[in-house]
Design an enzyme around this catalytic site. Structure first.
Site, short mmCIF file in Angstrom:
data_model
loop_
_atom_site.label_atom_id
_atom_site.label_comp_id
_atom_site.label_asym_id
_atom_site.label_seq_id
_atom_site.Cartn_x
_atom_site.Cartn_y
_atom_site.Cartn_z
N THR A 1 0.81 -1.17 -0.11
CA THR A 1 0.08 -0.16 -0.11
C THR A 1 0.82 1.22 0.05
OG1 THR A 1 -1.74 1.26 1.18
CG2 THR A 1 -0.10 0.25 2.71
N ALA B 1 -0.43 6.07 3.78
CA ALA B 1 0.44 6.40 4.81
C ALA B 1 -0.41 6.19 6.14
CB ALA B 1 0.63 7.75 4.82
N LYS C 1 -2.75 4.02 6.72
CA LYS C 1 -2.93 2.50 6.96
C LYS C 1 -1.28 1.98 7.60
CE LYS C 1 -5.96 0.88 3.53
NZ LYS C 1 -6.05 0.13 2.16
N ASP D 1 -7.00 -4.58 2.10
CA ASP D 1 -8.09 -3.71 1.48
C ASP D 1 -9.28 -3.66 2.46
OD1 ASP D 1 -8.50 -2.81 -1.37
OD2 ASP D 1 -10.61 -3.66 -0.78
N PHE E 1 -8.50 8.74 10.13
CA PHE E 1 -8.61 9.04 8.72
C PHE E 1 -9.71 8.55 8.03
CE2 PHE E 1 -7.92 5.04 6.25
CZ PHE E 1 -7.46 4.47 7.22
N GLY E 2 -10.18 8.77 7.06
CA GLY E 2 -11.50 8.21 6.36
C GLY E 2 -12.63 8.70 7.11
N TYR E 3 -13.25 7.74 7.20
CA TYR E 3 -14.60 7.86 7.93
C TYR E 3 -14.54 7.94 9.36
CZ TYR E 3 -16.24 6.56 3.33
OH TYR E 3 -16.49 6.57 1.84
N ASP E 4 -13.48 7.86 10.09
CA ASP E 4 -13.29 7.81 11.39
C ASP E 4 -14.12 8.87 12.29
OD1 ASP E 4 -12.01 5.56 11.53
OD2 ASP E 4 -9.98 6.63 11.59
N ARG F 1 -8.99 -3.27 11.40
CA ARG F 1 -7.27 -3.59 11.00
C ARG F 1 -6.56 -4.48 11.81
NH1 ARG F 1 -6.96 1.10 9.21
NH2 ARG F 1 -7.65 0.29 7.23
P1 IMP Z 1 -8.60 1.09 -0.11
O1 IMP Z 1 -7.19 1.77 -0.05
O2 IMP Z 1 -9.06 0.65 -1.20
O3 IMP Z 1 -8.49 -0.42 1.01
O4 IMP Z 1 -9.73 1.82 0.60
C1 IMP Z 1 -9.65 2.04 2.06
C2 IMP Z 1 -10.80 3.37 2.13
O5 IMP Z 1 -11.66 2.62 3.11
C3 IMP Z 1 -10.14 4.56 2.84
O6 IMP Z 1 -10.09 5.14 1.83
C4 IMP Z 1 -11.37 4.92 3.70
O7 IMP Z 1 -12.26 5.73 3.06
C5 IMP Z 1 -12.02 3.58 4.24
N1 IMP Z 1 -11.36 3.29 5.58
C6 IMP Z 1 -10.51 1.92 5.65
N2 IMP Z 1 -10.19 1.88 6.83
C7 IMP Z 1 -10.65 2.75 7.69
C8 IMP Z 1 -10.41 3.20 8.72
O8 IMP Z 1 -9.86 2.70 9.49
N3 IMP Z 1 -10.91 4.51 9.16
C9 IMP Z 1 -11.62 5.04 8.32
N4 IMP Z 1 -11.79 4.75 7.11
C10 IMP Z 1 -11.24 3.75 6.66
#
Ligand code: IMP
Length: 197
Positions: free
Chosen positions: A11, A14, A16, A72, A153-156, A182
């Protein structure tokens, strides 16, 4: 002192990498694909977390010796039939734009009474161009109606895990990394690698 065994993460994300490093950084030398500019960009053409995790781990393991681990992951929302799911990272229309992803999620959820959701993470270990094992972890919870917190990050900022009253973004990395999707997948990875001596 023996050098730590090396684990290459398939990946360039950063966030993850940071989480995985914090969880197992004292047992493995964790390296991100960014450290290897020659690695190919792997297209995530699968329709499941497992398919995409396989593509990434197997693809990168053709380019380097040793254990390669992919992650993923994404958010599954019951009221949206499991969306955004494998399309979590581009849900708002732009790959990796968390602000747009959260804005779309809030809009889609505006009239929904059932706010149950879960994060899912699938990890694949590969070596020498072939898959060695796959693992999956989930964490159940619910979505709140506005962004809370600045961690993670993301939807946290929208997700409260079961048993808590704050979002992952408010709870901080220590708590998130003790119970996240994770963490649950990674614990199985570590047990598998420990079992291989
Ligand atoms: P991937 O890189 O295709 O696996 O997409 C992962 C996406 O899922 C991220 O960009 C986030 O939108 C969401 N995601 C995965 N893990 C998390 C997390 O731990 N917290 C918040 N969002 C997450």
């Amino acid at each position: 002192m023996q050098p730590l065994p090396r684990l290459i993460l398939a990946t360039r994300n950063a966030h993850k990498t940071e989480e995985i490093q914090a969880m197992i950084g004292d047992r493995f030398e964790v390296l991100n694909a960014k450290a290897f500019p020659d690695f190919p960009e792997i297209e995530e053409t699968g329709t499941s977390f497992l398919e995409n995790a396989r593509l990434k781990a197997v693809g990168i393991s053709r380019c380097i010796e040793g254990w390669v681990l992919s992650d993923d992951s994404g958010l599954e929302v019951d009221a949206l039939g499991g969306a955004p799911g494998v399309w979590s990272s581009s849900y708002g229309g732009e790959e990796g734009n968390h602000a747009k992803n959260n804005a779309r999620l809030l809009a889609e959820m505006a009239d929904k009474a059932n706010r149950n959701a879960r994060f899912r993470c699938t990890m694949v270990l590969a070596r020498g161009g072939s898959e060695q094992a796959a693992f999956s972890g989930t964490v159940e919870g619910h979505l709140v109606e506005s962004l809370h917190g600045v961690g993670g990050f993301g939807y946290d900022p929208l997700f409260i895990p079961v048993g808590h009253e704050k979002t992952f973004a408010e709870l901080g990395n220590g708590i998130k990394n003790s119970l996240s999707h994770r963490a649950r997948a990674l614990n199985q990875v570590v047990a598998f690698l420990d079992g291989r001596g």
